[in-house]
Design an enzyme around this catalytic site. Structure first.
Site, PDB file in Angstrom:
ATOM      1  N   THR A   1       6.660   4.187   5.843  1.00  0.00           N
ATOM      2  CA  THR A   1       6.535   3.062   4.919  1.00  0.00           C
ATOM      3  C   THR A   1       7.954   2.673   4.510  1.00  0.00           C
ATOM      4  O   THR A   1       8.821   3.538   4.421  1.00  0.00           O
ATOM      5  CB  THR A   1       5.735   3.525   3.687  1.00  0.00           C
ATOM      6  OG1 THR A   1       4.406   3.765   4.108  1.00  0.00           O
ATOM      7  CG2 THR A   1       5.755   2.503   2.556  1.00  0.00           C
TER       8      THR A   1
ATOM      9  N   ARG B   1      -9.463   0.608   4.178  1.00  0.00           N
ATOM     10  CA  ARG B   1      -8.791   1.386   3.119  1.00  0.00           C
ATOM     11  C   ARG B   1      -7.452   0.711   2.755  1.00  0.00           C
ATOM     12  O   ARG B   1      -6.703   0.263   3.612  1.00  0.00           O
ATOM     13  CB  ARG B   1      -8.547   2.805   3.634  1.00  0.00           C
ATOM     14  CG  ARG B   1      -7.725   3.701   2.689  1.00  0.00           C
ATOM     15  CD  ARG B   1      -6.267   3.730   3.066  1.00  0.00           C
ATOM     16  NE  ARG B   1      -5.516   4.709   2.285  1.00  0.00           N
ATOM     17  CZ  ARG B   1      -4.185   4.751   2.240  1.00  0.00           C
ATOM     18  NH1 ARG B   1      -3.480   3.891   2.920  1.00  0.00           N
ATOM     19  NH2 ARG B   1      -3.573   5.657   1.511  1.00  0.00           N
ATOM     20  N   VAL B   2      -7.189   0.659   1.466  1.00  0.00           N
ATOM     21  CA  VAL B   2      -5.917   0.118   0.982  1.00  0.00           C
ATOM     22  C   VAL B   2      -5.219   1.225   0.187  1.00  0.00           C
ATOM     23  O   VAL B   2      -5.847   1.900  -0.633  1.00  0.00           O
ATOM     24  CB  VAL B   2      -6.154  -1.119   0.073  1.00  0.00           C
ATOM     25  CG1 VAL B   2      -4.838  -1.598  -0.536  1.00  0.00           C
ATOM     26  CG2 VAL B   2      -6.805  -2.248   0.878  1.00  0.00           C
ATOM     27  N   GLY B   3      -3.935   1.402   0.429  1.00  0.00           N
ATOM     28  CA  GLY B   3      -3.179   2.449  -0.268  1.00  0.00           C
ATOM     29  C   GLY B   3      -2.476   1.924  -1.503  1.00  0.00           C
ATOM     30  O   GLY B   3      -2.825   0.877  -2.061  1.00  0.00           O
ATOM     31  N   ASP B   4      -1.443   2.631  -1.913  1.00  0.00           N
ATOM     32  CA  ASP B   4      -0.716   2.273  -3.139  1.00  0.00           C
ATOM     33  C   ASP B   4       0.322   1.168  -2.948  1.00  0.00           C
ATOM     34  O   ASP B   4       0.728   0.517  -3.918  1.00  0.00           O
ATOM     35  CB  ASP B   4       0.018   3.512  -3.680  1.00  0.00           C
ATOM     36  CG  ASP B   4       1.031   4.041  -2.659  1.00  0.00           C
ATOM     37  OD1 ASP B   4       0.659   4.194  -1.475  1.00  0.00           O
ATOM     38  OD2 ASP B   4       2.188   4.275  -3.036  1.00  0.00           O
TER      39      ASP B   4
ATOM     40  N   THR C   1       6.495   6.035  -1.690  1.00  0.00           N
ATOM     41  CA  THR C   1       5.925   6.317  -0.372  1.00  0.00           C
ATOM     42  C   THR C   1       5.261   7.683  -0.406  1.00  0.00           C
ATOM     43  O   THR C   1       5.749   8.594  -1.071  1.00  0.00           O
ATOM     44  CB  THR C   1       7.009   6.282   0.728  1.00  0.00           C
ATOM     45  OG1 THR C   1       6.397   6.650   1.971  1.00  0.00           O
ATOM     46  CG2 THR C   1       8.164   7.225   0.446  1.00  0.00           C
ATOM     47  N   GLY C   2       4.139   7.800   0.289  1.00  0.00           N
ATOM     48  CA  GLY C   2       3.440   9.079   0.293  1.00  0.00           C
ATOM     49  C   GLY C   2       1.946   8.860   0.375  1.00  0.00           C
ATOM     50  O   GLY C   2       1.484   7.794   0.806  1.00  0.00           O
TER      51      GLY C   2
ATOM     52  N   GLY D   1      -1.111   7.643  -0.594  1.00  0.00           N
ATOM     53  CA  GLY D   1      -1.410   6.543  -1.504  1.00  0.00           C
ATOM     54  C   GLY D   1      -2.473   6.803  -2.547  1.00  0.00           C
ATOM     55  O   GLY D   1      -2.372   6.333  -3.689  1.00  0.00           O
TER      56      GLY D   1
HETATM   57  N1  ASP Z   1       1.784   5.105   0.678  1.00  0.00           N
HETATM   58  C1  ASP Z   1       1.310   4.613   1.928  1.00  0.00           C
HETATM   59  C2  ASP Z   1      -0.195   4.502   1.852  1.00  0.00           C
HETATM   60  O1  ASP Z   1      -0.826   5.388   1.303  1.00  0.00           O
HETATM   61  C3  ASP Z   1       1.681   5.471   3.098  1.00  0.00           C
HETATM   62  C4  ASP Z   1       3.097   6.033   3.121  1.00  0.00           C
HETATM   63  O2  ASP Z   1       3.872   5.748   2.249  1.00  0.00           O
HETATM   64  O3  ASP Z   1       3.408   6.799   4.056  1.00  0.00           O
HETATM   65  O4  ASP Z   1      -0.747   3.580   2.395  1.00  0.00           O
END
Ligand code: ASP
Length: 325
Positions: free
Chosen positions: A193, A221-224, A244-245, A247
């Site tokens: 990301t 699915r939608v992340g953060d 990032t991480g 979500g």
């Molecule tokens: N945060 C992003 C999500 O969950 C993925 C990522 O940052 O690696 O969609």
């Protein structure tokens, strides 16, 4: 006797001073910080050539922002240009090179926020927009909304002049293989990301984030990343943040806003607040990831609780990129 008393008082007062915080309280002319994702990024797991490619790409991204900010440009333009560059680089999980959904598609999320007036824009689940960060900016500047998703977001972005591509544009062998590996439960989730936070000479803080999400995601699915307050946040009086991480954790713990709130209401420094949320709170709940941020003076932080995080920063006199701890 009186003199000795004064010396004693002086020593006592000095001893009672809180530990000096490294953060400075004079505003830097400009500052820029970026990430390219957090995860299992360990020495020895990639070739020297690939390491160099990451360093070069991060460095080029910083240079793009630096040229804009050092010539008096605005942080909004720096953030858009830097993230567009990273979206176009297939090394990262955003734009070209984004991870695949379970169905073998690329669904992209992005957001941007301006700390001067707290305006924000985001798109989720777009499949044909070459640069989702531009679509996020269009939502912010050309609509009364904050978040648009799917087909509607695509229709709006194209009307606003965002470039449309065939979904096959996003394909890369590496991301497709990550999906196969994930399906096989090899836990080979591609990281990458991208995010950027900038402070310009006008004191404006802008934060942006763009992603393909998580490999093997299902059901739209939608992340953060497109969620303001979770993956992205900016307030000129406090700080700018891009995360990032994993979500789901960043959404549930409103990570970006949580850090900003601790700074605003508890007077914590960006270092203290971000270290607490990323390295203690999230860790205790099992949430993996990291963030980049800067405060209104241009103090930069890049904490993460994973093995590594692609990251870098620049100020008028310094520029550095890192992959590992
Ligand atoms: N945060 C992003 C999500 O969950 C993925 C990522 O940052 O690696 O969609």
């Amino acid at each position: 006797m009186l003199k000795i008393g004064y010396i004693f008082l002086f020593l006592l007062l000095n001893a009672c001073q809180p530990v000096k915080n490294e953060n400075v309280h004079t505003k830097k002319e400009f500052a820029l910080v970026i990430h390219g994702g957090a995860g299992v990024i360990e020495p020895g797991t990639m070739s020297k050539e690939l390491e160099n490619e990451y360093h070069l790409s991060l460095s080029e991204a910083l240079e793009i922002g630096k040229v804009i900010l050092s010539s008096g440009g605005k942080s909004i333009d720096a953030v858009e240009a830097v993230i567009t560059f990273m979206e176009n680089d297939s090394l990262f999980n955003a734009g070209k090179g984004a991870v695949f959904t379970h169905e073998g598609k690329n669904e992209l999320d992005a957001s941007i926020m301006v700390g001067r007036d707290m305006s924000a824009g985001a798109v989720a689940g777009v499949t044909v927009i070459k640069n989702p960060i531009k679509a996020a900016r269009a939502v912010m500047e050309k609509s009364p909304h904050v978040l648009m998703s799917g087909k509607g977001a695509e229709e709006f972005a194209i009307l606003q002049g965002c470039e449309k591509v065939d979904p096959s544009y996003f394909y890369t062998k590496k991301s497709y293989e990550s999906l196969q590996a994930e399906i096989e439960k090899l836990k080979n989730n591609k990281m990458g990301t991208v995010g950027c936070v900038a402070l310009d000479k006008f004191g404006d803080i802008v934060a942006g984030t763009s992603t393909g999400g998580m490999t093997n995601k299902k059901y739209n699915r939608v992340g953060d990343s497109p969620i303001i307050g979770a993956g992205t946040y900016a307030d000129n009086n406090v700080c700018g943040i891009s995360c990032t991480g994993h979500g789901e954790y960043f959404i549930r713990f409103s990570v970006a806003k949580d850090i900003a709130s601790m700074m605003e209401y508890k007077n914590m420094s960006i270092q203290e607040a971000s270290d607490y949320v990323i390295k203690e709170k999230l860790v205790s709940k099992g949430g993996k990831g990291g963030m980049i941020g800067l405060d209104k003076y241009g103090n930069i932080v890049m904490p993460f609780n994973t093995v590594g995080m692609y990251r870098g920063y620049c100020t008028p006199d310094k520029k550095e990129t890192f992959l590992y701890k």
